[in-house]
Structures are given as structure tokens and as C-alpha cells.
Scaffold this motif. Sequence first.
Motif, PDB file in Angstrom:
ATOM      1  N   PRO A 126      39.136  39.501  33.837  1.00  0.00           N
ATOM      2  CA  PRO A 126      40.457  38.880  33.197  1.00  0.00           C
ATOM      3  C   PRO A 126      41.385  39.839  33.569  1.00  0.00           C
ATOM      4  N   MET A 127      41.372  41.089  33.964  1.00  0.00           N
ATOM      5  CA  MET A 127      42.264  41.983  34.486  1.00  0.00           C
ATOM      6  C   MET A 127      42.992  41.708  35.728  1.00  0.00           C
ATOM      7  N   GLY A 128      41.921  41.599  36.616  1.00  0.00           N
ATOM      8  CA  GLY A 128      42.275  41.625  38.057  1.00  0.00           C
ATOM      9  C   GLY A 128      42.140  40.337  38.992  1.00  0.00           C
ATOM     10  N   GLY A 129      41.476  39.232  37.865  1.00  0.00           N
ATOM     11  CA  GLY A 129      40.981  38.107  38.680  1.00  0.00           C
ATOM     12  C   GLY A 129      42.129  37.094  38.625  1.00  0.00           C
ATOM     13  N   ARG A 130      43.127  37.056  38.004  1.00  0.00           N
ATOM     14  CA  ARG A 130      44.300  36.113  38.035  1.00  0.00           C
ATOM     15  C   ARG A 130      44.946  35.934  39.276  1.00  0.00           C
ATOM     16  N   LEU A 131      45.043  34.688  39.815  1.00  0.00           N
ATOM     17  CA  LEU A 131      46.026  34.389  40.642  1.00  0.00           C
ATOM     18  C   LEU A 131      47.329  34.430  40.424  1.00  0.00           C
ATOM     19  N   ASN A 132      48.193  35.016  41.345  1.00  0.00           N
ATOM     20  CA  ASN A 132      49.655  34.737  41.316  1.00  0.00           C
ATOM     21  C   ASN A 132      50.121  33.484  41.659  1.00  0.00           C
ATOM     22  N   PHE A 133      51.347  32.960  41.364  1.00  0.00           N
ATOM     23  CA  PHE A 133      52.049  31.848  41.595  1.00  0.00           C
ATOM     24  C   PHE A 133      51.959  31.345  43.065  1.00  0.00           C
TER      25      PHE A 133
END
Length: 373
Positions: free
Chosen positions: A159-166
Motif C-alpha cells: 500500500p505504501m510503495g506499490g502505487r503507480l503514478n500517473f
Amino acid sequence: MIIAENLTRSVVRPLAFTDLERDSLKALGWNLPQEAMHLVHPHWRGYPAPPFYSHLLLGLIYFALMVSSTIGNGIVLWIFTTSKSLRTPSNLFIVNLAIFDLLMMLEMPMFLANSSAGRLLGYDLGCTIYAALGSVSGIGASISNAVIAFDRYKVISNPMGGRLNFVQASLLVLMTWIWTMPFTIFPMLKIWGRYVPEGYLTTCSFDYLSDDHDTKVFVGMIFVWAYFIPMVLIVCNYARLFKHIQAHERMLSEQAKKMNVKSLQVNDTNSTSAEIRVAKAAFTIFFLFVCAWTPYAAVTMTGAYGDKNLLTPTATMIPALACKIVSCIDPWVYAISHPKYRMELEKRVPWLGITEKSVSGTESTGDTLEIKG
């Protein structure tokens, strides 16, 4: 009785019409001009033309699906693109899937016109446009399901570092469109494969009936590209997701025992566990993908490598219908279950009767379910 016998013989031996039978029973393609008959594979010419009520029934079903999908996916695009809280990288994939589903709906007016006429309108050009729209939307929706599975695994497992940016999400969206191009352009330009009428000759797809080696290889390759690879990606990502959730739940249980408490999840009795919620959503997504594309994959592989006599006109119309039905269900599965989307619907479209309460124990972020450790 004679007609019934003729129909029986046409199913058992579809290419065995006599001159007398042809005079008393119209075959598929009878109302196409001679210059368009090259589009119709000989396999279809041996079957009797379906009664008009069959065209009418399919037309009514397709019209209902067109209205339902247009409204459902249209609302998804409206809400997700105009709500600031929903403009997240992960939600780009939901918007992209809705666009592919709407693109599939562009076939519908052509199908309704063809069904009304009881034949293919526009001939070569009309068939190419219809099939190309189906190819882009079908392959695009297929690979989009795989991208969504990958994104949900990344977000939930980290949840903290796995999100993709735009930028990353936009590149993946671009990749889904590029993925649709090879097996859409090749048959369109007749470089490899071709688009031909199928079933009742009111729909078109790539040729999977010809016996030449090029056609067989083309069918095998598009099966791998549009079905097998997305299927493997979906299964692998959700398998990894389930494994992570099980490990997470096991860790919470062990920690709770050490602290001598029943559960570490807040309001556990009022909210479904993260494992069950994600498992249900993942299974539904996977099930829809299988229902949408497995029948069509089976038909094309049977046409290329199996017994062609199993492919009656009616049997080959069912897989296309399954794909259209799933495009109507997609916005409900991917978006209606999204808490913040439901809140926006409750606020903007109150007549739908949708209500949403705050979720405890597991929180829903702007893009997907996040497990709290």
C-alpha cells in the motif's frame, strides 16, 4: 414435413443441398449480391437461412444491451473523470476499460441495421469496420483486465510503495491500445488473415474456417495473444494477491494471539474480512473474463483445428452475445462496488437508489481496497 427433413439434413450434412431443396429452402447468403458472395465461407452457404424472427429477437437483445452498456459505462466515464477524489492512477484503468466497452457498442447500430435487412450491409467495407471495432474492443478489454489485476496486486500487496503514478498508469493504458493493433491491422489490410461474415451473416470477425496454413497459424497466434496471455497474467496476479492476503491474515491472527485479543481488525463484526472481499471481487472479475472470451476462443479454435460441422450459425452467434453481455456487467463489477464511486452516485444520481456507508476494518482509498496492518 419436407421442410423439417430438409432442415435435419442441412444440420447433419450442411453442404448436401440438392437443386430441389435449394428451390424450396433458402440458404444462408441467398439475399447477398453475387459480387459479395466471395466474403461468405462455403461452410455457411450449406445452412438454411434463419427465420426473420431470429434476426428480430437478436436485434431486440442487442438493442437492450446497447442501451444498458452505454448508460452504465457512460456514467462510469462521467463520474470518474469529473470527480476530483476519483482521479487517481489506478482509476485510469477502470476508465480505459469503460472506453473499450463503449467502443464495442459502436458495433450495435450496424448489427441492428444488418438484422433488420436480414443480411450484411456495406459488404466488404461494412464487414471490415464491424470486425475491426470488435477486435480493438475485445482485445483491449482482455488485456485491460490483466492490467487491472496487476495494479490491484501492486496496491494491496504494498500500500505504501506499490502505487503507480500517473505517468506509469498512462503508459500502461497506452500499452493496452498498442496491444490491440497487430491483430486488428493485419486482417484489415489483408496482410495476414481477413475479416469475413459469420453466423447469420449479420456479424463479422476474422476468418477461422479456411483450411490454409496461414489461417490456422493466424488463429493460433490470436488465441495466444488475445486470450491465453491475458488469462495467464490474470491468474498469476490474483494468485499472488491471494497468497499475500493469506499471509497478512495469518500475521494478524498470530499477533492477536500474542496480545491476547480476539482480532486486530477494527469493527470486525461489521465489515467483511479483507481476504473475503478481495477474493470475491477477484473471482468475479476472473469469472467474467472466462465467460466473455472462452466461448469465442472455443469456436475459433474449433473452426481452425476441429470439426467445423459443430459450428452452426446459431452456435457461433452465442459467443459474440456473451462478450456484449459482459461489457454491460463490467461497470457494475469494477465501479459500483467502489465505495467512493457509490458515494458520488448517491450524491449526483439519487434516483438510482444507491447508498454507501463508511467502511471500517478495511479502508477504501480513492482507487482500490487497502488492507490495514
